[in-house]
Write a protein that holds these residues in place. Structure first.
Motif, mmCIF file in Angstrom:
data_model
loop_
_atom_site.group_PDB
_atom_site.id
_atom_site.type_symbol
_atom_site.label_atom_id
_atom_site.label_comp_id
_atom_site.label_asym_id
_atom_site.label_seq_id
_atom_site.Cartn_x
_atom_site.Cartn_y
_atom_site.Cartn_z
ATOM 1 N N PRO A 56 0.811 -1.231 0.000
ATOM 2 C CA PRO A 56 0.000 0.000 0.000
ATOM 3 C C PRO A 56 0.835 1.268 0.000
ATOM 4 O O PRO A 56 0.367 2.321 -0.441
ATOM 5 N N GLU A 57 2.086 1.166 0.482
ATOM 6 C CA GLU A 57 2.939 2.351 0.494
ATOM 7 C C GLU A 57 3.296 2.802 -0.917
ATOM 8 O O GLU A 57 3.681 3.959 -1.132
ATOM 9 N N LEU A 58 3.137 1.911 -1.902
ATOM 10 C CA LEU A 58 3.444 2.254 -3.292
ATOM 11 C C LEU A 58 2.322 3.037 -3.963
ATOM 12 O O LEU A 58 2.487 3.522 -5.087
ATOM 13 N N LEU A 59 1.190 3.148 -3.298
ATOM 14 C CA LEU A 59 0.082 3.922 -3.871
ATOM 15 C C LEU A 59 0.477 5.393 -4.002
ATOM 16 O O LEU A 59 1.266 5.903 -3.199
ATOM 17 N N PRO A 60 -0.072 6.101 -4.980
ATOM 18 C CA PRO A 60 0.255 7.531 -5.144
ATOM 19 C C PRO A 60 -0.348 8.373 -4.019
ATOM 20 O O PRO A 60 -1.044 7.864 -3.133
ATOM 21 N N ALA A 61 -0.121 9.650 -4.081
ATOM 22 C CA ALA A 61 -0.574 10.566 -3.028
ATOM 23 C C ALA A 61 -1.156 11.826 -3.648
ATOM 24 O O ALA A 61 -0.788 12.232 -4.759
ATOM 25 N N PHE A 62 -2.091 12.440 -2.927
ATOM 26 C CA PHE A 62 -2.529 13.798 -3.257
ATOM 27 C C PHE A 62 -1.444 14.770 -2.795
ATOM 28 O O PHE A 62 -0.765 14.540 -1.789
ATOM 29 N N SER A 63 -1.304 15.849 -3.522
ATOM 30 C CA SER A 63 -0.371 16.898 -3.102
ATOM 31 C C SER A 63 -1.029 18.257 -3.294
ATOM 32 O O SER A 63 -1.890 18.434 -4.164
ATOM 33 N N PHE A 64 -0.637 19.214 -2.460
ATOM 34 C CA PHE A 64 -1.157 20.574 -2.572
ATOM 35 C C PHE A 64 -0.185 21.516 -1.884
ATOM 36 O O PHE A 64 0.782 21.089 -1.233
ATOM 37 N N LYS A 65 -0.461 22.796 -2.029
ATOM 38 C CA LYS A 65 0.355 23.825 -1.379
ATOM 39 C C LYS A 65 -0.550 24.794 -0.638
ATOM 40 O O LYS A 65 -1.768 24.836 -0.861
ATOM 41 N N LEU A 66 0.074 25.566 0.224
ATOM 42 C CA LEU A 66 -0.652 26.504 1.067
ATOM 43 C C LEU A 66 0.061 27.847 1.006
ATOM 44 O O LEU A 66 1.288 27.916 1.150
ATOM 45 N N VAL A 67 -0.715 28.911 0.769
ATOM 46 C CA VAL A 67 -0.146 30.260 0.758
ATOM 47 C C VAL A 67 -0.155 30.794 2.180
ATOM 48 O O VAL A 67 -1.201 30.875 2.827
ATOM 49 N N GLY A 68 1.025 31.145 2.684
ATOM 50 C CA GLY A 68 1.138 31.619 4.050
ATOM 51 C C GLY A 68 0.709 33.054 4.222
ATOM 52 O O GLY A 68 0.456 33.788 3.251
ATOM 53 N N ASN A 69 0.601 33.485 5.472
ATOM 54 C CA ASN A 69 0.219 34.870 5.755
ATOM 55 C C ASN A 69 1.232 35.869 5.219
ATOM 56 O O ASN A 69 0.901 37.029 4.971
ATOM 57 N N ASP A 70 2.469 35.422 5.044
ATOM 58 C CA ASP A 70 3.497 36.323 4.503
ATOM 59 C C ASP A 70 3.505 36.337 2.977
ATOM 60 O O ASP A 70 4.348 37.009 2.367
ATOM 61 N N PRO A 72 11.911 13.444 4.511
ATOM 62 C CA PRO A 72 12.348 13.929 3.189
ATOM 63 C C PRO A 72 12.408 12.824 2.144
ATOM 64 O O PRO A 72 12.141 13.077 0.958
ATOM 65 N N ILE A 73 12.743 11.623 2.555
ATOM 66 C CA ILE A 73 12.769 10.501 1.599
ATOM 67 C C ILE A 73 11.364 10.203 1.105
ATOM 68 O O ILE A 73 11.141 9.965 -0.099
ATOM 69 N N ASP A 74 10.397 10.236 2.024
ATOM 70 C CA ASP A 74 9.005 9.981 1.629
ATOM 71 C C ASP A 74 8.487 11.059 0.682
ATOM 72 O O ASP A 74 7.820 10.760 -0.316
ATOM 73 N N THR A 75 8.754 12.321 1.000
ATOM 74 C CA THR A 75 8.263 13.406 0.138
ATOM 75 C C THR A 75 8.891 13.334 -1.248
ATOM 76 O O THR A 75 8.212 13.570 -2.262
ATOM 77 N N ALA A 76 10.177 12.996 -1.327
ATOM 78 C CA ALA A 76 10.825 12.861 -2.636
ATOM 79 C C ALA A 76 10.207 11.714 -3.424
ATOM 80 O O ALA A 76 10.048 11.800 -4.655
ATOM 81 N N TYR A 77 9.848 10.640 -2.729
ATOM 82 C CA TYR A 77 9.245 9.494 -3.409
ATOM 83 C C TYR A 77 7.868 9.861 -3.976
ATOM 84 O O TYR A 77 7.558 9.562 -5.140
ATOM 85 N N TYR A 78 7.041 10.512 -3.165
ATOM 86 C CA TYR A 78 5.682 10.828 -3.626
ATOM 87 C C TYR A 78 5.675 11.919 -4.691
ATOM 88 O O TYR A 78 4.699 12.033 -5.447
#
Length: 618
Positions: free
Chosen positions: A277-291, A386-392
């Motif tokens: 199950p760890e090989l399944l893809p992931a949703f990704s998004f970003k967030l605009v900060g107050n700055d 960081p390894i997980d984020t690079a993988y996804y």
């Protein structure tokens, strides 16, 4: 030496201050209750284990041993607190549903808050008890806002009193949900926790804080996400760059509006047996900060959203996958459901405001969440390594391959679909299934046949009409000497407009209009133009109306040559109703040209004969 002492003293003071800041944040443990998380705390000395719920603002308890009466009409049960979680109902009910001022202690050594309003119910109804195992808890700990900046919820009051002795901002809390059964090492832990009076030091530097879209005008913790993607495809490309999200830890699943859910299922390959199950893809998004700066890419792996098949009942969505699991040394294929639900349509006319994306408790297993009641802000940070984020970022396993478009097709990324060419925007064209290009359709051929038949019919009618018109024109006669008559004017000072031949002279009044038949019109020599068709149709109806008028008007007298009229004008006068006037005109005609003979034989001044005749006819 003095400088070294001062430096050492300054470093010691800094370490003490930093330790004081970190120690001011209180960690309280959370327990996992099914797909949700609960906090053990006390109310008036009694121990409760309530669901941590950011989608409600009340603190609710109920009697777990209470049994609702059946068939007793004297007992009226009311809904103390009806909720909708993951599109199903959870209702706290009771006979009185009273609000009781209580003393609340959230644990972790914080101060006890007093005079906190707690809603006491008799029982709880859960529509889907497998997905929401709330009956294993004792109530609900609401952690959202109240509407308006001047008020505060029971949890806000509790948090304010409990952290009043802390040295940092005491209106902040954080949630760190973990899953001991996760295949992702960075979140596989049994130590879930909530932070009071601040955030976890492990995520303090990674948090991106964002103000709520409408501060002070909503109950809930919301934010605007950017660039939501799945399998490397932007899901908001045809909708918007940003989209509102509700963080509701009382829910379990991730809920997407219908259009985004269709995008998700279009790119998910769930027809293949999944080995890990760890090989399944992931949703990704970003967030605009107050700055104004964009956060790092945040991830929600599908492996954190897996639930049992029986967990989904009436909820829409939640696609199946087949997972190969090793149980007691035996490999077997088992079905699972991905807890991604299908919400309402964004483009539906009755969906106003637009349906929100909802982050349930399972969604926050890979994200650290924090909220600040004082500034109406919330923050998110990755819990993945960081390894997980690079993988996804690069993982495309179990993503459906992009379809290949041919011919005039255009690729629609949101649906992984080839849109056929819009041949319907052109006249007499259609899509060729083999080449997916626009080709001429058979309809113009049949249209041309019908159009040609209509033109031929019009020509035939025009021919007969023109022949009859020519016949009527050939019967027309001009009166008066040298052109005197109805339309004469060519001779002897006769009527205006005639040329003495029965035809119209310049400026004459129309009596019989000479028409050009359709077959004598010049045919178009260039490409077909609608204007030529309009010309022919207009010509046809013009001649048809003329023919109708010919039948309606009285027929003209037979034509007489102009020479005979000049030799004996009296014999060719038009018939008059007044016999006396006719006789007088005949006597005038017998006299000298241009004069009238008086009864005594003398000549008198005369009027032109054609004008006199015209006056009598008028």
């Amino acid at each position: 030496m003095l400088h070294l002492v001062d430096l050492s003293r300054a470093m010691l003071v800094g370490m003490i201050v930093m330790q004081s800041v970190w120690s001011s944040v209180v960690d309280v443990p959370l327990t996992k209750v099914g797909n949700n998380y609960a906090l053990n705390f006390t109310i008036d000395g009694g121990v409760y284990n309530n669901i941590v719920d950011t989608g409600v603002f009340q603190i609710v308890t109920y009697n777990q041993s209470y049994v609702a009466p059946q068939g007793d009409s004297n007992v009226s049960l009311s809904n103390c607190l009806p909720l909708t979680v993951d599109s199903t109902a959870i209702t706290f009910f009771g006979e009185t549903c009273s609000q009781v001022p209580s003393s609340v202690n959230l644990g972790g050594g914080v101060s006890t808050a007093t005079n906190i309003s707690v809603l006491e119910a008799d029982g709880i109804y859960v529509q889907n008890p497998i997905l929401h195992t709330w009956k294993n808890a004792t109530g609900d700990l609401g952690m959202s806002y109240c509407l308006g900046a001047a008020c505060s919820t029971p949890f806000q009051q509790t948090l304010l009193q409990a952290t009043s002795s802390l040295s940092t901002t005491n209106q902040t809390f954080g949630l760190d949900f973990r899953n001991p059964n996760s295949t992702i090492a960075s979140i596989a832990s049994a130590s879930s926790s909530m932070q009071l009076g601040g955030v976890s030091a492990a995520f303090q530097d990674q948090l991106t804080w964002s103000e709520m879209p409408t501060p002070g005008s909503t109950y809930y913790h919301q934010f605007m996400l950017n660039d939501l993607s799945f399998c490397g495809i932007n899901m908001l490309a045809n909708i918007s760059r940003t989209y509102p999200v509700l963080v509701d830890t009382g829910s379990s699943c991730l809920t997407l509006p219908a259009e985004l859910y269709d995008h998700f299922t279009a790119w998910l390959d769930n027809n293949t047996v999944i080995m890990d199950p760890e090989l399944l893809p992931a949703f990704s998004f970003k967030l605009v900060g107050n700055d104004g700066h964009m956060s790092e890419e945040l991830f929600i792996p599908l492996s954190t959203l897996l639930v049992s098949v029986g967990s989904i009942d009436k909820e829409a969505g939640a696609p199946y996958i087949v997972l190969q699991e090793n149980i007691n040394g035996v490999s077997a294929d088992h079905k699972k459901r991905i807890c991604v639900l299908k919400g309402a349509e964004i483009g539906h006319p009755y969906s106003y405001p637009a349906p929100l994306i909802v982050f349930g408790a399972l969604t926050l297993q890979s994200l650290y969440f924090a909220a600040d009641f004082e500034t109406f802000a919330m923050g998110l940070a990755n819990k993945l390594s960081p390894i997980d984020t690079a993988y996804y970022q690069e993982n495309r396993q179990y993503c459906t391959a992009a379809v290949q478009c041919t011919g005039g097709q255009s690729f629609v990324p949101a649906k992984n679909f080839c849109k056929p060419p819009r041949c319907d925007q052109y006249f007499f064209s259609e899509v060729d299934p083999a080449t997916q290009t626009c080709v001429a359709s058979a309809s113009p051929f049949y249209f041309g046949l019908i159009f040609l038949a209509v033109i031929i019919l019009m020509e035939v009618i025009s021919f007969f009409v023109s022949q009859y018109s020519g016949y009527l024109l050939s019967q027309g006669t001009s009166y008066g000497a040298n052109g005197a008559g109805r339309n004469g004017g060519g001779g002897g000072g006769g009527g205006v407009g005639g040329d003495g031949t029965g035809r119209h002279g310049p400026g004459g009044r129309i009596w019989q209009a000479e028409k050009t038949p359709l077959y004598q019109l010049p045919l178009p020599t260039g490409p077909f133009r609608v204007g030529y068709a309009t010309l022919y149709v207009g010509k046809f109806f013009s001649q048809l109306l003329d023919a109708i008028f010919q039948f309606a008007l009285p027929p003209p007298p037979p034509a007489v040559p102009a020479q005979q009229v000049a030799m004996n004008p009296a014999a060719h006068l038009p018939p008059l109703d007044d016999a006396a006037a006719a006789q007088q005109l005949r006597r005038r005609a017998a006299g000298p040209a241009g004069a009238v003979v008086a009864p005594g034989g003398g000549a008198v001044a005369v009027e032109p004969l054609d004008e006199e005749i015209g006056r009598l006819h008028r």
